[in-house]
Design an enzyme around this catalytic site. Sequence first.
Site: not given
Length: 306
Positions: A250-251
């Site tokens: 997600g990052d």
Amino acid sequence: MIYTVTFNPSLDYVVQIENLTLGEVNRTSCEAIYPGGKGNNVSVVLANLGMKSRALGFIAGFTGDALEKMLTDFGCTTDFIRLKEGMTRINVKINASEESEINGQGPEITAEAIRELFEKLEQIQEGDILVLAGSIPNTLPEDIYERIMERLAERKIHIVVDATKDLLLNVLKYHPFLIKPNNHELEELFGVTLKQEKDIIVYARKLQEMGAVNVLISMAGDGALLLTEDGKVYRKMPPKGNVVNSVGAGDSMVAGFLTGYLNTNNYEKALQLGIAAGSASAFLSWLAGKDEIVKLLQQPPEEYGL
């Protein structure tokens, strides 16, 4: 300039175990140590994509020294606040038949250190991007994200918030440029079950109505949805591949999205680069480099400014 803030960074000790058996001695088949924390992950992938950022946060002890050196070795610029007591936490990530994590608590963050962080945030100028990502350690006030965004509200800064529950909901009134809940976090925010794409869009729009400018909903193997400030909805499916480690995916999507947006000023291309970056990291044991991300793009990398 892009700034990232990680309130509780870590050294991530990632181990591969064929079968994890509780109550017995388990031996790894491979292991590695990486700099951790959501904001730090964003900074690393930005550096891999040729984007400059400055990583802010708090470090302590010999583990903090190791974390800062690792980030520097990965091409990141750091501007951490050093705490006098404690040590930067170590998180254990176990990749076996199922993914498991053991996360440390981290050092106590003092009122003096918080004041120093606010002084550093004064460097941020109009047009800069600030990424606030991850949970808040229990030594910080629960409204720290709100206090930061309130303080910067008049600066015309693009603020990205990747957080959950009330930590996210309470900052929507400050109109963050981008928020990135996944579909399960979206369900949790509103206490609903969302099985169809149209329902996900309905509740993502509610987040816009509450103040978010752009809403990016990650959906793992089902790709991602982007609702933009001009009312458009973009949907992209991920490339095919074997998921090795979901930590940091997600990052990586946030870093890819920001890179695509800054290089092209095109939301659709930003989404595509975000999905490529997130997927590339998910297919690896750690965060993806530029070559792995470029391989997953559907168009030539030049179109994304790479």
